[in-house]
Design a protein around this motif. Structure first.
Motif, PDB file in Angstrom:
ATOM      1  N   ASP A 109      64.043  53.637  60.430  1.00 18.10           N
ATOM      2  CA  ASP A 109      63.440  52.662  59.535  1.00 18.10           C
ATOM      3  C   ASP A 109      62.050  52.241  60.011  1.00 18.10           C
ATOM      4  N   ARG A 294      52.628  45.609  47.414  1.00 18.63           N
ATOM      5  CA  ARG A 294      54.036  45.532  47.011  1.00 18.63           C
ATOM      6  C   ARG A 294      54.168  44.603  45.821  1.00 18.63           C
ATOM      7  N   LEU A 296      57.237  43.422  42.557  1.00 21.49           N
ATOM      8  CA  LEU A 296      58.565  43.561  41.964  1.00 21.49           C
ATOM      9  C   LEU A 296      58.486  44.099  40.539  1.00 21.49           C
ATOM     10  N   ARG A 332      72.108  54.386  55.524  1.00 22.78           N
ATOM     11  CA  ARG A 332      71.136  53.557  54.814  1.00 22.78           C
ATOM     12  C   ARG A 332      69.996  53.203  55.757  1.00 22.78           C
ATOM     13  N   PRO A 334      67.367  50.548  55.220  1.00 22.71           N
ATOM     14  CA  PRO A 334      67.123  49.525  54.197  1.00 22.71           C
ATOM     15  C   PRO A 334      65.674  49.144  53.947  1.00 22.71           C
ATOM     16  N   VAL A 335      64.875  49.007  54.972  1.00 22.83           N
ATOM     17  CA  VAL A 335      63.497  48.562  54.739  1.00 22.83           C
ATOM     18  C   VAL A 335      62.719  49.622  53.971  1.00 22.83           C
ATOM     19  N   GLU A 337      63.925  51.980  52.085  1.00 16.00           N
ATOM     20  CA  GLU A 337      64.490  52.151  50.748  1.00 16.00           C
ATOM     21  C   GLU A 337      64.023  51.052  49.804  1.00 16.00           C
ATOM     22  N   GLU A 338      63.991  49.821  50.280  1.00 15.48           N
ATOM     23  CA  GLU A 338      63.519  48.726  49.424  1.00 15.48           C
ATOM     24  C   GLU A 338      62.037  48.873  49.121  1.00 15.48           C
ATOM     25  N   THR A 341      60.789  51.125  46.256  1.00 12.94           N
ATOM     26  CA  THR A 341      60.899  50.650  44.864  1.00 12.94           C
ATOM     27  C   THR A 341      59.785  49.675  44.502  1.00 12.94           C
ATOM     28  N   GLN A 342      58.987  49.256  45.478  1.00 16.38           N
ATOM     29  CA  GLN A 342      58.007  48.186  45.247  1.00 16.38           C
ATOM     30  C   GLN A 342      56.557  48.597  45.476  1.00 16.38           C
TER      31      GLN A 342
END
Length: 367
Positions: A109, A294, A296, A332, A334-335, A337-338, A341-342
């Motif tokens: 990550d 970044r 949303l 996973r 996580p960082v 992957e998130e 999307t942004q």
């Protein structure tokens, strides 16, 4: 994933190269006259210049940045049975090169602020098979060099820089290309230091390693006998005309990078609050190869930018460990992957003017 280009192009290579057109034509004529299209005097000249620029002892011009990583790994004897730690948030070439060398990429990550490899995650991934860590200086910012170098030293690993997006970047005053055992650079046309086609380089202060890379990249030929092949190598060499173009562009790299920093400063001042630029480490001197923010509401932002004739991109919408080519990584991350999307990449180039930044920000205000 890219938007259209128009009023504000994402990157205008025609304009960038037009400023050097006369000098580039002179360089091309010189290569035509001596006829040494591969390995001509321009290559040695650029290698000397770029090694000095990186405050390193050696530079070996190769065909592209992906080859540069693979050649470093191969020259270090890293291959079958070895693991190489790679950040999940990088262009796929980093992982491709590891696999091409016969090793296994182990994805880890990244930090939530800079989106660069997390030294703690890298430390947790070290095992008895681990042979190297690749620190990817992504978006134009160098990784936490002290933390990764210390980890590599403690564990007996090679710390390798993927500096494909970091020409001229620094960390605590030290330039990209001077921090690891060796560094891989890409000169793809869109880079801060871009050729007129593909090109790359390996930079290192380990002269023996540089000699081995040069041998491997030239069919394994002996340095003083072209008919003797001491290693099973490959063909990965920098063309003379590309080296000539790179020498011309190297002379203006620092001023171009300064302009990128100024444009990014203006973005930070003018962007709507819902668009947050990726953080800059206080110890880092960023060269902003990409202007990454970044949000949303990326889909709506992309539509608004396209409607306004503004070019944009996403670097990168799918983390490496989720690519079909590297299927089998079920863990996973996580960082990364998130963030995937942004993140949204806005136009940034030395040829942009301040009004272009205003137009980009105005297009995002209604999102």
């Amino acid at each position: 994933m890219n938007g259209n280009t128009g009023a504000v192009p994402f990157l205008d290579l025609v304009d960038i190269n037009a400023e050097l057109q006369t000098d580039l034509e002179v360089a091309w004529k010189a290569v035509l006259q001596h006829g040494r299209f591969v390995g001509g005097p321009e290559v040695e000249r650029f290698e000397t210049q770029f090694a000095a620029y990186c405050e390193s002892r050696s530079c070996v011009g190769v065909a592209n940045g992906t080859d540069a990583i693979e050649l470093i790994l191969t020259a270090l004897g890293i291959g079958s049975g070895d693991d190489v730690i790679v950040p999940a948030n990088t262009f796929v070439a980093t992982a491709e090169a590891v696999r091409a060398a016969g090793a296994r990429p182990v994805f880890v990550d990244v930090r939530p602020d800079t989106l660069l490899i997390d030294p703690a995650a890298a430390a947790a991934a070290v095992n008895r098979r681990t042979a190297a860590i690749i620190g990817v200086h992504l978006f134009g910012q160098m990784v936490d060099v002290p933390a990764l170098s210390s980890l590599a030293d403690r564990c007996g690993l090679a710390f390798i820089e993927d500096a494909a997006q970091a020409h001229g970047a620094r960390y605590s005053g030290h330039p990209a290309g001077s921090a690891g055992r060796a560094a891989a650079f890409s000169f793809y046309p869109g880079k801060n230091l871009g050729a007129l086609g593909d090109g790359g380089a390996v930079v290192t202060s380990d002269v023996k390693l540089a000699d081995r890379v040069r041998c491997l990249a030239n069919h394994g030929r002996a340095a003083h006998d072209r008919h003797r092949h001491e290693l099973s190598g490959r063909n990965s060499r920098l063309d003379s005309i590309q080296a000539a173009a790179l020498s011309l562009k190297l002379a203006r790299l620092d001023s171009d990078n300064a302009r990128r920093r100024e444009l990014m400063r203006r973005y930070r001042e003018s962007l709507p609050a819902s668009f947050q630029p990726v953080a800059v480490d206080p110890a880092a001197e960023h060269v902003h190869h990409l202007a990454v923010v970044r949000t949303l509401r990326r889909e709506q932002a992309g539509a608004a930018l396209s409607a306004a004739g503004v070019g944009w991109g996403v670097h990168y919408p799918v983390p490496c460990h989720r690519q079909p080519a590297f299927a089998g990584c079920d863990e996973r991350i996580p960082v990364a992957e998130e963030a995937a999307t942004q993140i949204l990449s806005l136009p940034i180039s030395p040829t942009l003017d301040d009004g272009d930044v205003v137009r980009v920000c105005d297009a995002l205000r209604g999102v």
